[in-house]
Design an enzyme around this catalytic site. Sequence first.
Site, PDB file in Angstrom:
ATOM      1  N   ASP A 186       0.783  -1.255   0.000  1.00 51.77           N
ATOM      2  CA  ASP A 186       0.000   0.000   0.000  1.00 51.77           C
ATOM      3  C   ASP A 186       0.812   1.303   0.000  1.00 51.77           C
ATOM      4  O   ASP A 186       1.773   1.424   0.759  1.00 51.77           O
ATOM      5  CB  ASP A 186      -0.853   0.099   1.263  1.00 51.77           C
ATOM      6  CG  ASP A 186      -1.518  -1.192   1.650  1.00 51.77           C
ATOM      7  OD1 ASP A 186      -1.461  -2.152   0.878  1.00 51.77           O
ATOM      8  OD2 ASP A 186      -2.100  -1.229   2.745  1.00 51.77           O
ATOM      9  N   TRP A 216       6.110 -10.189   1.597  1.00 52.93           N
ATOM     10  CA  TRP A 216       5.605  -9.370   2.712  1.00 52.93           C
ATOM     11  C   TRP A 216       6.302  -9.739   4.026  1.00 52.93           C
ATOM     12  O   TRP A 216       6.501 -10.926   4.309  1.00 52.93           O
ATOM     13  CB  TRP A 216       4.095  -9.607   2.816  1.00 52.93           C
ATOM     14  CG  TRP A 216       3.394  -8.664   3.736  1.00 52.93           C
ATOM     15  CD1 TRP A 216       2.847  -7.455   3.417  1.00 52.93           C
ATOM     16  CD2 TRP A 216       3.151  -8.857   5.140  1.00 52.93           C
ATOM     17  NE1 TRP A 216       2.294  -6.883   4.533  1.00 52.93           N
ATOM     18  CE2 TRP A 216       2.465  -7.723   5.611  1.00 52.93           C
ATOM     19  CE3 TRP A 216       3.467  -9.865   6.046  1.00 52.93           C
ATOM     20  CZ2 TRP A 216       2.069  -7.577   6.930  1.00 52.93           C
ATOM     21  CZ3 TRP A 216       3.071  -9.720   7.376  1.00 52.93           C
ATOM     22  CH2 TRP A 216       2.381  -8.584   7.802  1.00 52.93           C
ATOM     23  N   SER A 223      -0.247   0.478   7.406  1.00 58.02           N
ATOM     24  CA  SER A 223      -0.620   1.644   6.606  1.00 58.02           C
ATOM     25  C   SER A 223      -1.158   2.804   7.441  1.00 58.02           C
ATOM     26  O   SER A 223      -1.675   2.614   8.536  1.00 58.02           O
ATOM     27  CB  SER A 223      -1.661   1.234   5.573  1.00 58.02           C
ATOM     28  OG  SER A 223      -1.028   0.447   4.602  1.00 58.02           O
ATOM     29  N   GLU A 259     -10.261  -2.446   4.218  1.00 57.32           N
ATOM     30  CA  GLU A 259      -8.936  -1.911   4.526  1.00 57.32           C
ATOM     31  C   GLU A 259      -8.778  -0.525   3.891  1.00 57.32           C
ATOM     32  O   GLU A 259      -9.539  -0.149   2.994  1.00 57.32           O
ATOM     33  CB  GLU A 259      -7.849  -2.841   3.953  1.00 57.32           C
ATOM     34  CG  GLU A 259      -7.969  -4.278   4.427  1.00 57.32           C
ATOM     35  CD  GLU A 259      -6.840  -5.193   3.946  1.00 57.32           C
ATOM     36  OE1 GLU A 259      -6.243  -5.852   4.794  1.00 57.32           O
ATOM     37  OE2 GLU A 259      -6.564  -5.239   2.737  1.00 57.32           O
ATOM     38  N   TRP A 310      -3.684  -9.162  -3.795  1.00 60.57           N
ATOM     39  CA  TRP A 310      -3.244 -10.135  -2.784  1.00 60.57           C
ATOM     40  C   TRP A 310      -3.432 -11.585  -3.222  1.00 60.57           C
ATOM     41  O   TRP A 310      -2.879 -12.494  -2.621  1.00 60.57           O
ATOM     42  CB  TRP A 310      -3.947  -9.883  -1.436  1.00 60.57           C
ATOM     43  CG  TRP A 310      -3.379  -8.694  -0.722  1.00 60.57           C
ATOM     44  CD1 TRP A 310      -4.056  -7.560  -0.367  1.00 60.57           C
ATOM     45  CD2 TRP A 310      -2.029  -8.501  -0.277  1.00 60.57           C
ATOM     46  NE1 TRP A 310      -3.207  -6.670   0.264  1.00 60.57           N
ATOM     47  CE2 TRP A 310      -1.954  -7.231   0.336  1.00 60.57           C
ATOM     48  CE3 TRP A 310      -0.865  -9.270  -0.342  1.00 60.57           C
ATOM     49  CZ2 TRP A 310      -0.776  -6.723   0.875  1.00 60.57           C
ATOM     50  CZ3 TRP A 310       0.306  -8.759   0.204  1.00 60.57           C
ATOM     51  CH2 TRP A 310       0.341  -7.500   0.799  1.00 60.57           C
TER      52      TRP A 310
HETATM   53  C1  FRU Z   1      -3.785  -3.707   2.809  1.00 60.98           C
HETATM   54  C2  FRU Z   1      -3.145  -4.065   4.128  1.00 60.98           C
HETATM   55  C3  FRU Z   1      -3.496  -3.040   5.187  1.00 60.98           C
HETATM   56  C4  FRU Z   1      -2.369  -3.156   6.153  1.00 60.98           C
HETATM   57  C5  FRU Z   1      -1.202  -3.428   5.241  1.00 60.98           C
HETATM   58  C6  FRU Z   1      -0.160  -4.319   5.835  1.00 60.98           C
HETATM   59  O1  FRU Z   1      -3.108  -4.161   1.693  1.00 60.98           O
HETATM   60  O2  FRU Z   1      -3.535  -5.352   4.516  1.00 60.98           O
HETATM   61  O3  FRU Z   1      -4.768  -3.213   5.762  1.00 60.98           O
HETATM   62  O4  FRU Z   1      -2.174  -1.982   6.914  1.00 60.98           O
HETATM   63  O5  FRU Z   1      -1.732  -4.027   4.083  1.00 60.98           O
HETATM   64  O6  FRU Z   1       0.964  -4.385   5.019  1.00 60.98           O
END
Ligand code: FRU
Length: 499
Positions: free
Chosen positions: A60, A84, A117, A232, A315
């Site tokens: 993000d 990630w 985020s 989100e 995702w």
């Molecule tokens: C969205 C998310 C957010 C979170 C971040 C973690 O893509 O899942 O909700 O803050 O990515 O990397």
Amino acid sequence: MNNAIFKIFNIIILLVFITSFNLRNMNQNEEKSSSLTQGGYDEVFRPQIHYTPAKNFMNDPNGLIFFEGTYHLYYQYNPEGNVWGNMSWGHATSKDLIHWEEQPVAIRPNELGFIFSGSCVIDKENKAGFGENKLMAIYTSSDQIKQQQSIAYSNDGGQSFINYSGNPVIPNDDENLRDPKVFWHEETKKWIMILAKGILKGVEIYGSENLKEWKHLSTFVIDIPVPDIQWECPDLFQLDYKDSKKWVLLVSVNPRGSFLGSGTMYFLGNFDGQTFTPDPLNYPIWFDYGMDSYAGVTYSNTGDRRILIAWMNNWLYAPEVPVSPWRSAMALPRELKLIEYEGKPILASTVVYEINKIAGPWKKIESQFEPGVAYQIKLSISLDKDSKILLKNNEGERFIFEIKCGTRKLIAYRNAATGKTSFNPKFPVPSLEAPLNVSGDNVILNIFVDQSSIEIITENGSMSMTNLIFPTSIYNSLSVYGVSYKAEMRNLNSIWRKN
Ligand code: FRU
């Protein structure tokens, strides 16, 4: 005598040590700056007109803010690897939203967890007590169990942040409260924070006078027909519509259903400083109809312009897209407007005009053309019959889309014919459908093609579709079947070269 020799010997050893330490440090700094700014950015599939970090995993966009003449783009970043993890705020800066320079990581994990985020604001009047005109970051501290909200301030124009010692400013004991977007609400003279409720699906709204103490104001929930989602990365802002203004609530949802994965929807309505009330429209309404536009949020402090950047990935397959040593790009920055279509407002978005800075001259094209590293096609298609459009390369790989004149829909095929797709069975999708939202007897499409993406956007921004593609070589021919059309293209220069 012996003693004196011993002392001299010691001094020499110390000097050698200091010199070698300094040399090592210099080398490290050189390495750091070369990996940040001078990388070749010429690997297979490396985007040439989209921001990517030199290496490692990004998701993000975070903390988008225009501050002291610079656009800041922070982002979810793993400084240690290409999937990630270790979530930190990576950082890039730009003077024009097109050319970006990667900066050192701005916020790293701390005792409260990963840095998820969030957003940035400028505390003009020193409401928080860290100083006038301080750049403040508001983010989610996430450990395995809890998602809490924290703040940090910068003493060096956004290069680094110092965490507030009283964090978290919104304590919480579960993991479904995240991604704070904060803005100043002039009418009620308050900071407003909106937070997404993850699998609880909804948005929480908080208010504060000093960014440190927050009061819960309201909860927005709505029953909409999207299965199995979590909410989100929300955003809430006002746009002009006709002679007045409307509030736009953006929410990213993951997944949108079984094969579409991540996407962003929006609600239109009113916000009175306490509660968001949606207009009765047919929700969900999607911001972008492709597979690869997620977590899009807008810049703070850009005056009358509302500029959004989205993560260009999904995702469903993000950890496996076949690129290295970086992973993920940001989609092209878009300017948002509310426009009227069939008597109702819709959220329209077009690529920011600064794209012209890297554009060559327009050339008419028939079928085959000579592409640079990236290009834009402007295609005007008559809507009196159905049509089929093919973008193809010398290897025969192709991206196909159709326009149905009866329903005024665009149907795209991001399938196995587009290039490399086998890295994840969810990457090729049967078809993607989007309403064109245009009246009249023709439609103009702007098509932005980079080394591994294609963004299709109607001229007035009424529809957009962003998709990743991994062709062996960039498509270099256009065919249109079924209708009369006009096409021109212009090359777009690499943003990594100084133009
Ligand atoms: C969205 C998310 C957010 C979170 C971040 C973690 O893509 O899942 O909700 O803050 O990515 O990397």
